[in-house]
Design a protein around this motif. Structure first.
Motif: not given
Length: 217
Positions: A9-11, A204-212
């Motif tokens: 949920e948050r890397s 990009a997909a993983q980064l987007a999760v952590n930026a949200a």
């Protein structure tokens, strides 16, 4: 066929591509497979529902209809065996690609993880100053061997394969220490992996999760 993987949920790395779900995302992108991601918190990873998928309470896991898998090497191999793009057609070349998968996860990653442990998790221990150079030398020994084997080649054995996918993913863990820069051919090898469009999409997909923002509650 519906594929669902789990991810933090948050890397801990803030989405910089070091969490192991990146490897699975990358493999799925190379194979051109759609997938869904179920985000899990650190608390949820220790609960019964997740432990039924991974008894060690880790991510990622992989679900495809009635099949559930854990361990990135097993997941990437499953994807590579069933979809084009990650294994060569020639049987011997395929066997060599599998060999490089095992080498990445067993021979190369272990000393790198030891270095991560001594720098991050044992940073306050009295033995850190003496232990760190010893571990760094073990990592350098492996990097020297790998660099010699790669030579001037673009990839480890002919064309890009699942062996390269896992090896690049493992070497990325070395970058924060600065040791990767001591081996220009390996740094360039990693950069070639990162430049692949499939990797770019996975990152990009993983980064987007952590930026949200995290969901409320």
């Amino acid at each position: 066929m519906t594929i669902t993987i789990t991810a933090f949920e948050r890397s801990p790395d803030g989405g910089k591509g070091l969490a192991r779900d990146t490897r699975v995302r990358w493999a799925l992108e190379e194979a051109g497979l759609p997938y869904q991601v179920r985000l899990v918190s650190f608390r949820a990873m220790k609960e019964a529902a997740h432990l039924a998928l991974n008894p060690f309470g880790q991510i990622p896991t992989y679900e495809e209809d009635e099949l559930a898998l854990f361990e990135t090497g097993a997941i990437v191999m499953h994807i590579a065996e069933r979809h084009p793009g990650l294994f060569p057609a020639d049987a011997n070349a395929r066997a060599r690609a599998i060999t490089w998968m095992f080498a990445a996860l067993n021979t190369v990653e272990l000393p790198i993880l030891e270095l991560v442990t001594v720098k991050l998790m044992e940073g306050d221990k009295p033995w850190k100053a003496e232990r760190t150079p010893l571990v760094e030398d073990r990592v350098r020994a492996r990097m020297n061997q790998l660099s010699a084997r790669l030579g001037d080649a673009e990839w480890l054995d002919g064309g890009f394969s699942a062996g390269d996918l896992l090896m690049v993913s493992v070497l990325l863990r070395l970058r924060p220490s600065g040791l990767l820069n001591e081996f220009p051919s390996l740094a360039a090898y990693v950069a070639r992996g990162e430049a692949r469009p499939a990797y770019q999409r996975a990152f990009a997909a993983q980064l987007a999760v952590n930026a949200a923002p995290l969901p409320a509650g």
